[in-house]
Design a protein around this motif. Structure first.
Motif, PDB file in Angstrom:
ATOM      1  N   LEU A  95      -1.437  16.115   8.937  1.00 31.02           N
ATOM      2  CA  LEU A  95      -2.533  15.173   8.741  1.00 31.02           C
ATOM      3  C   LEU A  95      -3.756  15.542   9.571  1.00 31.02           C
ATOM      4  O   LEU A  95      -4.901  15.457   9.097  1.00 31.02           O
ATOM      5  N   LEU A  96      -3.534  15.964  10.815  1.00 34.32           N
ATOM      6  CA  LEU A  96      -4.648  16.245  11.723  1.00 34.32           C
ATOM      7  C   LEU A  96      -5.077  17.707  11.701  1.00 34.32           C
ATOM      8  O   LEU A  96      -6.166  18.032  12.189  1.00 34.32           O
ATOM      9  N   GLY A  97      -4.218  18.584  11.185  1.00 35.67           N
ATOM     10  CA  GLY A  97      -4.556  20.006  11.205  1.00 35.67           C
ATOM     11  C   GLY A  97      -4.607  20.562  12.610  1.00 35.67           C
ATOM     12  O   GLY A  97      -5.384  21.483  12.899  1.00 35.67           O
ATOM     13  N   GLU A  98      -3.777  20.017  13.500  1.00 35.98           N
ATOM     14  CA  GLU A  98      -3.780  20.416  14.915  1.00 35.98           C
ATOM     15  C   GLU A  98      -2.344  20.568  15.408  1.00 35.98           C
ATOM     16  O   GLU A  98      -1.436  19.869  14.934  1.00 35.98           O
ATOM     17  N   GLU A  99      -2.169  21.445  16.380  1.00 36.59           N
ATOM     18  CA  GLU A  99      -0.863  21.570  17.011  1.00 36.59           C
ATOM     19  C   GLU A  99      -0.670  20.467  18.058  1.00 36.59           C
ATOM     20  O   GLU A  99      -1.636  19.985  18.659  1.00 36.59           O
ATOM     21  N   ILE A 100       0.577  20.099  18.264  1.00 39.01           N
ATOM     22  CA  ILE A 100       0.945  19.143  19.312  1.00 39.01           C
ATOM     23  C   ILE A 100       1.106  19.912  20.615  1.00 39.01           C
ATOM     24  O   ILE A 100       1.782  20.946  20.651  1.00 39.01           O
ATOM     25  N   THR A 101       0.491  19.417  21.678  1.00 39.35           N
ATOM     26  CA  THR A 101       0.471  20.149  22.949  1.00 39.35           C
ATOM     27  C   THR A 101       1.311  19.510  24.054  1.00 39.35           C
ATOM     28  O   THR A 101       1.597  20.166  25.043  1.00 39.35           O
ATOM     29  N   ALA A 102       1.691  18.248  23.897  1.00 42.75           N
ATOM     30  CA  ALA A 102       2.506  17.596  24.935  1.00 42.75           C
ATOM     31  C   ALA A 102       3.202  16.381  24.336  1.00 42.75           C
ATOM     32  O   ALA A 102       2.714  15.774  23.371  1.00 42.75           O
ATOM     33  N   VAL A 103       4.342  16.013  24.947  1.00 40.92           N
ATOM     34  CA  VAL A 103       5.148  14.887  24.471  1.00 40.92           C
ATOM     35  C   VAL A 103       5.595  14.047  25.665  1.00 40.92           C
ATOM     36  O   VAL A 103       5.978  14.576  26.713  1.00 40.92           O
ATOM     37  N   THR A 104       5.567  12.725  25.462  1.00 41.41           N
ATOM     38  CA  THR A 104       6.129  11.775  26.423  1.00 41.41           C
ATOM     39  C   THR A 104       7.008  10.811  25.634  1.00 41.41           C
ATOM     40  O   THR A 104       6.661  10.432  24.515  1.00 41.41           O
ATOM     41  N   VAL A 105       8.146  10.422  26.196  1.00 41.05           N
ATOM     42  CA  VAL A 105       9.038   9.473  25.522  1.00 41.05           C
ATOM     43  C   VAL A 105       9.305   8.292  26.447  1.00 41.05           C
ATOM     44  O   VAL A 105       9.736   8.472  27.589  1.00 41.05           O
ATOM     45  N   LEU A 106       9.031   7.105  25.951  1.00 43.38           N
ATOM     46  CA  LEU A 106       9.302   5.867  26.676  1.00 43.38           C
ATOM     47  C   LEU A 106      10.494   5.172  26.036  1.00 43.38           C
ATOM     48  O   LEU A 106      10.589   5.097  24.806  1.00 43.38           O
ATOM     49  N   ARG A 107      11.398   4.656  26.887  1.00 47.32           N
ATOM     50  CA  ARG A 107      12.621   4.055  26.356  1.00 47.32           C
ATOM     51  C   ARG A 107      12.771   2.634  26.893  1.00 47.32           C
ATOM     52  O   ARG A 107      13.197   2.431  28.031  1.00 47.32           O
ATOM     53  N   PRO A 108      12.421   1.634  26.078  1.00 50.00           N
ATOM     54  CA  PRO A 108      12.620   0.245  26.510  1.00 50.00           C
ATOM     55  C   PRO A 108      14.102  -0.100  26.563  1.00 50.00           C
ATOM     56  O   PRO A 108      14.956   0.690  26.156  1.00 50.00           O
ATOM     57  N   THR A 109      14.419  -1.277  27.071  1.00 49.44           N
ATOM     58  CA  THR A 109      15.801  -1.742  27.066  1.00 49.44           C
ATOM     59  C   THR A 109      16.331  -1.709  25.641  1.00 49.44           C
ATOM     60  O   THR A 109      15.683  -2.213  24.719  1.00 49.44           O
ATOM     61  N   PRO A 110      17.479  -1.094  25.422  1.00 46.63           N
ATOM     62  CA  PRO A 110      17.991  -0.969  24.051  1.00 46.63           C
ATOM     63  C   PRO A 110      18.171  -2.313  23.358  1.00 46.63           C
ATOM     64  O   PRO A 110      18.483  -3.326  23.988  1.00 46.63           O
ATOM     65  N   SER A 111      18.003  -2.294  22.049  1.00 43.39           N
ATOM     66  CA  SER A 111      18.270  -3.464  21.229  1.00 43.39           C
ATOM     67  C   SER A 111      19.747  -3.825  21.308  1.00 43.39           C
ATOM     68  O   SER A 111      20.611  -2.953  21.467  1.00 43.39           O
ATOM     69  N   SER A 112      20.044  -5.111  21.151  1.00 40.87           N
ATOM     70  CA  SER A 112      21.447  -5.531  21.142  1.00 40.87           C
ATOM     71  C   SER A 112      22.181  -4.967  19.932  1.00 40.87           C
ATOM     72  O   SER A 112      23.412  -4.920  19.908  1.00 40.87           O
ATOM     73  N   GLY A 113      21.431  -4.514  18.922  1.00 45.34           N
ATOM     74  CA  GLY A 113      22.050  -3.924  17.744  1.00 45.34           C
ATOM     75  C   GLY A 113      22.309  -2.444  17.864  1.00 45.34           C
ATOM     76  O   GLY A 113      22.878  -1.835  16.950  1.00 45.34           O
ATOM     77  N   ALA A 114      21.909  -1.846  18.987  1.00 48.75           N
ATOM     78  CA  ALA A 114      22.112  -0.410  19.170  1.00 48.75           C
ATOM     79  C   ALA A 114      23.555  -0.117  19.570  1.00 48.75           C
ATOM     80  O   ALA A 114      24.119  -0.815  20.432  1.00 48.75           O
ATOM     81  N   PRO A 115      24.187   0.904  18.996  1.00 44.79           N
ATOM     82  CA  PRO A 115      25.531   1.276  19.430  1.00 44.79           C
ATOM     83  C   PRO A 115      25.554   1.651  20.909  1.00 44.79           C
ATOM     84  O   PRO A 115      24.539   2.080  21.476  1.00 44.79           O
TER      85      PRO A 115
ATOM     86  N   SER B 110      19.968   5.036  22.953  1.00 47.02           N
ATOM     87  CA  SER B 110      18.690   4.469  23.372  1.00 47.02           C
ATOM     88  C   SER B 110      17.879   4.169  22.113  1.00 47.02           C
ATOM     89  O   SER B 110      17.370   5.076  21.460  1.00 47.02           O
ATOM     90  N   ASP B 111      17.765   2.896  21.769  1.00 44.10           N
ATOM     91  CA  ASP B 111      17.113   2.490  20.528  1.00 44.10           C
ATOM     92  C   ASP B 111      16.557   1.085  20.685  1.00 44.10           C
ATOM     93  O   ASP B 111      17.308   0.165  21.050  1.00 44.10           O
ATOM     94  N   PRO B 112      15.251   0.907  20.496  1.00 44.40           N
ATOM     95  CA  PRO B 112      14.240   1.851  20.000  1.00 44.40           C
ATOM     96  C   PRO B 112      13.676   2.742  21.100  1.00 44.40           C
ATOM     97  O   PRO B 112      14.021   2.588  22.279  1.00 44.40           O
ATOM     98  N   GLN B 113      12.777   3.645  20.689  1.00 44.80           N
ATOM     99  CA  GLN B 113      12.045   4.501  21.607  1.00 44.80           C
ATOM    100  C   GLN B 113      10.587   4.583  21.150  1.00 44.80           C
ATOM    101  O   GLN B 113      10.279   4.352  19.976  1.00 44.80           O
ATOM    102  N   LEU B 114       9.709   4.925  22.083  1.00 45.94           N
ATOM    103  CA  LEU B 114       8.304   5.146  21.763  1.00 45.94           C
ATOM    104  C   LEU B 114       7.972   6.577  22.172  1.00 45.94           C
ATOM    105  O   LEU B 114       8.083   6.941  23.343  1.00 45.94           O
ATOM    106  N   VAL B 115       7.594   7.379  21.194  1.00 50.50           N
ATOM    107  CA  VAL B 115       7.298   8.795  21.423  1.00 50.50           C
ATOM    108  C   VAL B 115       5.798   8.999  21.314  1.00 50.50           C
ATOM    109  O   VAL B 115       5.168   8.559  20.343  1.00 50.50           O
TER     110      VAL B 115
END
Length: 343
Positions: free
Chosen positions: A187-207, A211-216
């Motif tokens: 979509l952007l026509g650009e390479e990704i240069t860095a990644v960060t992942v944030l992990r909130p307290t897992p949902s009660s429905g997560a096995p 770690s679910d959900p996550q914000l990338v």
């Protein structure tokens, strides 16, 4: 080519995705027919072949590729088996449509990249089907036209009803967010240069242990920022959304509800329950575009470089999961064969 210029295709892997591609080639695609199927389970291969006249069943990909009526290969086997099949196809000069991932890691993806680069021409298309979805194509056209100005951010969501047994936190990146990785680059026509992942307290429905959900969060070479909510046990349906924020406006896809019913004092719609339903038309267009390109002597769509870049970003994202920090993505110089940006 088989009779009347029809492309003879060997489908490697007859699990859920492979079986759907066998059906697609047999029922929905013009200019091609399935002449061979391959599966490590001989009974499953034979069952898939029995549905199609003149289709042979194999347990060895190389044997299928050696058949006189095989002109091209569609790989839908598990990711760890892709490298061997890809290298075999390249050695035989056979065009390939390879379901994602190209391979499970950047080292093996680079070996495939180098093998194709040595040939001096593209033979492999990678199965990032969102590029063939009508909503994604409209958003891409809008961004390329510049009507929104420069893209500043993408807000994405990727939600699944539930996960199968054995699904891990790393798989949220390698099997799920990988689609947003390719969509961002395209979509952007650009390479990704860095990644960060944030992990909130897992949902009660997560096995347990997932770690679910996550914000990338992605950063791109042009300075855009992309956030991806990945929620793979949301419980209510399959949803994929993307909002582009530009200098002069915004645009969002993924809100379509299909049929809306008004009855008994209530109104409601339907939410797709899996990716096969949501992206059925995109898969059809993807495979038809591949067949058309191969029959005309070329290859189109996502390249081996796109598969390699996605693998490198996935590895950085998994490290970001583990460390909780920002992880740079380091890519080598793009080979001349893949000189065009990811558009």
């Amino acid at each position: 080519m088989t009779q009347h210029g029809t492309l003879g295709v060997a489908v490697i892997g007859t699990g859920r995705m492979g079986a759907d591609h066998v059906r697609r080639l047999d029922e929905a695609i013009s200019g091609a027919r399935v002449t061979a199927v391959v599966d490590i389970d001989p009974r499953r291969a034979e069952a898939a072949a029995a549905r199609i006249d003149g289709c042979a069943a194999h347990t060895d990909p190389a044997a299928a590729m050696a058949a006189a009526d095989v002109d091209a290969v569609l790989i839908a086997s598990p990711g760890p088996a892709h490298e061997e099949a890809l290298l075999e196809a390249l050695a035989r000069d056979l065009p390939v449509l390879c379901e994602k991932p190209l391979t499970p890691d950047s080292a093996s993806a680079r070996r495939v990249l180098e093998a194709e680069a040595r040939l001096g021409r593209r033979l492999v298309q990678v199965g990032f089907m969102r590029r063939y979805d009508s909503e994604y194509q409209r958003l891409k056209a809008l961004l390329d036209a510049g009507d929104l100005g420069r893209a500043l951010m993408l807000h994405c969501a990727h939600r699944n009803v539930s996960t199968p047994p054995g699904y891990t936190s790393q798989m949220t990146i390698n099997d799920t967010v990988v689609h947003e990785i390719d969509a961002t680059r395209w979509l952007l026509g650009e390479e990704i240069t860095a990644v960060t992942v944030l992990r909130p307290t897992p949902s009660s429905g997560a096995p347990e242990g997932l770690s679910d959900p996550q914000l990338v969060l992605f950063e791109t070479e042009g300075g855009a920022v992309v956030d991806v909510e990945v929620f793979v046990n949301c419980g209510f349906g399959y949803q994929v959304r993307c909002e582009a924020v530009g200098e002069r406006g915004t645009a969002r896809i993924g809100d379509a509800h299909g049929l809306t019913v008004h009855a008994a004092g209530r109104w409601g719609g339907e939410i797709a329950q899996d990716f096969v339903t949501r992206f059925r038309d995109a898969y059809d267009r993807e495979v038809q575009a591949w067949v058309d390109a191969v029959r005309h002597g070329g290859t189109a769509g996502p390249s081996v470089w796109d598969g390699y870049a996605a693998a490198a970003v996935c590895e950085a994202a998994v490290r970001a999961q583990e460390t909780g920090g920002r992880v740079p993505v380091v890519l080598p110089e793009r080979p001349a064969l893949y000189a065009a940006p990811p558009r």
